[in-house]
Motif scaffolding. Structure first.
Motif, PDB file in Angstrom:
ATOM      1  N   SER A 141       1.197   6.785  -6.673  1.00  0.00           N
ATOM      2  CA  SER A 141       0.027   7.632  -6.888  1.00  0.00           C
ATOM      3  C   SER A 141       0.351   9.108  -6.631  1.00  0.00           C
ATOM      4  CB  SER A 141      -1.101   7.160  -5.963  1.00  0.00           C
ATOM      5  OG  SER A 141      -2.191   8.031  -6.029  1.00  0.00           O
ATOM      6  N   PHE A 166      10.122   6.894   2.563  1.00  0.00           N
ATOM      7  CA  PHE A 166       9.372   7.791   3.450  1.00  0.00           C
ATOM      8  C   PHE A 166      10.103   8.169   4.730  1.00  0.00           C
ATOM      9  CE2 PHE A 166       8.104   4.324   6.217  1.00  0.00           C
ATOM     10  CZ  PHE A 166       8.114   3.234   5.360  1.00  0.00           C
ATOM     11  N   ILE A 217       1.511   6.492   7.226  1.00  0.00           N
ATOM     12  CA  ILE A 217       2.300   5.721   6.245  1.00  0.00           C
ATOM     13  C   ILE A 217       3.296   4.812   6.956  1.00  0.00           C
ATOM     14  CG2 ILE A 217       4.101   5.934   4.476  1.00  0.00           C
ATOM     15  CD1 ILE A 217       1.618   6.698   3.217  1.00  0.00           C
ATOM     16  N   ILE A 251      -7.569   1.000   0.148  1.00  0.00           N
ATOM     17  CA  ILE A 251      -6.933   0.101   1.119  1.00  0.00           C
ATOM     18  C   ILE A 251      -7.931  -0.930   1.651  1.00  0.00           C
ATOM     19  CG2 ILE A 251      -5.735  -0.059   3.340  1.00  0.00           C
ATOM     20  CD1 ILE A 251      -4.518   2.635   2.824  1.00  0.00           C
ATOM     21  N   ASP A 283      -5.951  13.116  -3.866  1.00  0.00           N
ATOM     22  CA  ASP A 283      -5.300  11.872  -4.257  1.00  0.00           C
ATOM     23  C   ASP A 283      -5.100  10.954  -3.058  1.00  0.00           C
ATOM     24  OD1 ASP A 283      -3.744  10.351  -6.369  1.00  0.00           O
ATOM     25  OD2 ASP A 283      -2.207  10.567  -4.817  1.00  0.00           O
ATOM     26  N   TRP A 296      -6.647   7.223  -2.542  1.00  0.00           N
ATOM     27  CA  TRP A 296      -5.780   6.077  -2.231  1.00  0.00           C
ATOM     28  C   TRP A 296      -6.260   5.367  -0.967  1.00  0.00           C
ATOM     29  CZ3 TRP A 296      -2.324   6.274   2.123  1.00  0.00           C
ATOM     30  CH2 TRP A 296      -1.553   5.129   2.275  1.00  0.00           C
ATOM     31  N   CYS A 314       0.829  -1.221   0.000  1.00  0.00           N
ATOM     32  CA  CYS A 314       0.000   0.000   0.000  1.00  0.00           C
ATOM     33  C   CYS A 314       0.856   1.261   0.000  1.00  0.00           C
ATOM     34  CB  CYS A 314      -0.915   0.029   1.230  1.00  0.00           C
ATOM     35  SG  CYS A 314      -2.295  -1.096   1.123  1.00  0.00           S
ATOM     36  N   VAL A 315       1.909   1.244   0.794  1.00  0.00           N
ATOM     37  CA  VAL A 315       2.788   2.406   0.903  1.00  0.00           C
ATOM     38  C   VAL A 315       3.434   2.706  -0.444  1.00  0.00           C
ATOM     39  CG1 VAL A 315       4.952   3.229   1.922  1.00  0.00           C
ATOM     40  CG2 VAL A 315       3.228   2.174   3.369  1.00  0.00           C
ATOM     41  N   LEU A 352       1.476   1.962   8.533  1.00  0.00           N
ATOM     42  CA  LEU A 352       0.931   1.104   7.483  1.00  0.00           C
ATOM     43  C   LEU A 352       1.990   0.149   6.945  1.00  0.00           C
ATOM     44  CD1 LEU A 352      -1.483   0.409   5.727  1.00  0.00           C
ATOM     45  CD2 LEU A 352      -0.863   2.292   4.201  1.00  0.00           C
ATOM     46  N   TYR A 353       3.190   0.663   6.822  1.00  0.00           N
ATOM     47  CA  TYR A 353       4.286  -0.160   6.304  1.00  0.00           C
ATOM     48  C   TYR A 353       4.456  -1.442   7.116  1.00  0.00           C
ATOM     49  CZ  TYR A 353       9.010  -1.482   4.829  1.00  0.00           C
ATOM     50  OH  TYR A 353      10.102  -2.169   4.361  1.00  0.00           O
ATOM     51  N   LYS A 360       2.292   1.734  -3.374  1.00  0.00           N
ATOM     52  CA  LYS A 360       1.216   2.153  -4.287  1.00  0.00           C
ATOM     53  C   LYS A 360       0.922   3.643  -4.085  1.00  0.00           C
ATOM     54  CE  LYS A 360      -3.052   0.605  -3.794  1.00  0.00           C
ATOM     55  NZ  LYS A 360      -4.216  -0.315  -3.685  1.00  0.00           N
ATOM     56  N   HIS A 361       0.935   4.063  -2.813  1.00  0.00           N
ATOM     57  CA  HIS A 361       0.690   5.473  -2.504  1.00  0.00           C
ATOM     58  C   HIS A 361       1.785   6.368  -3.071  1.00  0.00           C
ATOM     59  CE1 HIS A 361      -0.097   9.182  -0.488  1.00  0.00           C
ATOM     60  NE2 HIS A 361       0.977   9.093   0.244  1.00  0.00           N
TER      61      HIS A 361
END
Lengths: 174, 174
Positions: free
Chosen positions: A162, B36, B101, B174, B166, B170, A155-156, B104-105, A158-159
């Motif tokens: 995007s 990130f 983020i 998820i 955006d 996104w 997901c990260v 999420l990772y 993909k973000h």
DNA sequence: AGTCTCATGTAACCGGTTACATGATTCA
DNA sequence: TGAATCATGTAACCGGTTACATGAGACT
């Protein structure tokens, strides 16, 4: 080597528009500038002092009421020079703060040729980054399997793709 | 009050996957995590030392060749606890690094209910922010005139809106 | 033998955050 | 008169960057 000190350029950019007090500058970070940068008054006041010593800015005093005297800061020729030089420099792309956005904020309709050059540079750099991210996606998540066991990571990524795609689309509208 | 020290959580998250050396951790910031977050070895090694003193992690030594001994770090129960607690905490939205983020990772397919809660929270916060940005646009650039004289500022705001839109799109995937 | 990568540390410095501190002006 | 805002500063601390420093292992 010293670090970037981008806050200095923001202060110069703001003073280049009009004379302001430390308090005014601090306020600017709570509204407009706050969308992409932050600063507290405890950082502003010592910086103004330092920049005045370096002859980038000066101040004049403004009487308010009977006792209070405000210090309103003005940009000087040296300050204008290093601000304009900074605008012309290539912007770093992989920093935690977006330097291009910072410069763009201060660009007005008086410098169309500089703006064009900056946008072209960014488009090139951002396109390279997008290609790199797409490559990462192909390498790390070629099939559905990995996308499930490392869903967060997927997901990260993909973000990031995007976001970069959106950035490029936005650049094209400038 | 102390600052956030999010790097600590990244280290815990990585050690939660597998045992690693300081060098391995540093490398992770050059590849995956580098999208990130960034960190240098000069920050990693002292942090590992500190975290070991606080009983969040421990290390075992690994003989390599004839002389070199690597320190491979392992997460301990206290470390697992504070890492999982952090995952459950609400993520700050207006920081220079995106904390959502980051979390999420490290989320894998084992925690669908937590993921759902996190996404819902983010959607709400991000929608509020988008609404705020749209309001700013209406207030500051109601007509074509201002968009020309403050073109850079207008572009920056347009970008912020585009980015936020955006981001929300996104989140919905998820 | 030499170069690149692996591997681990420390020190100096800078930018930013939080907290401490003080006083004036405005407006209800 | 009291609260909110205007206005300016300092100090302690933290997180991150750059530079200094050293040595082993792998590979050519």
């Amino acid at each position: 080597m010293a670090q970037k000190n981008r806050l200095q350029y923001i202060v110069l950019g703001l003073l280049n528009i009009e004379s302001r007090t430390g308090y005014d500058l601090t306020k600017a970070f709570d509204s407009d500038i706050g969308e992409f940068w932050s600063a507290n008054h405890s950082q502003i006041y010592p910086l103004l002092k330092k920049m005045e010593q370096e002859n980038l800015i000066s101040h004049h005093e403004v009487q308010v009421g009977t006792k209070l005297v405000k210090k309103s800061y003005d940009i000087m020729s040296d300050g204008k020079k290093i601000f304009n030089d900074w605008l012309e420099e290539p912007s770093e792309i992989d920093s935690s703060h977006d330097e291009f956005i910072l410069k763009l904020y201060f660009i007005d309709d008086k410098k169309p040729e500089l703006l064009e050059k900056m946008v072209a540079e960014q488009l090139s750099a951002r396109s390279d980054k997008l290609e790199h991210l797409n490559q990462q996606m192909r390498d790390k998540f070629p099939d559905q399997d990995k996308r499930q066991t490392q869903y967060g990571h997927y997901c990260v990524l993909k973000h990031a793709i995007s976001r970069e795609t959106d950035y490029i689309e936005w650049l094209k509208t400038i």
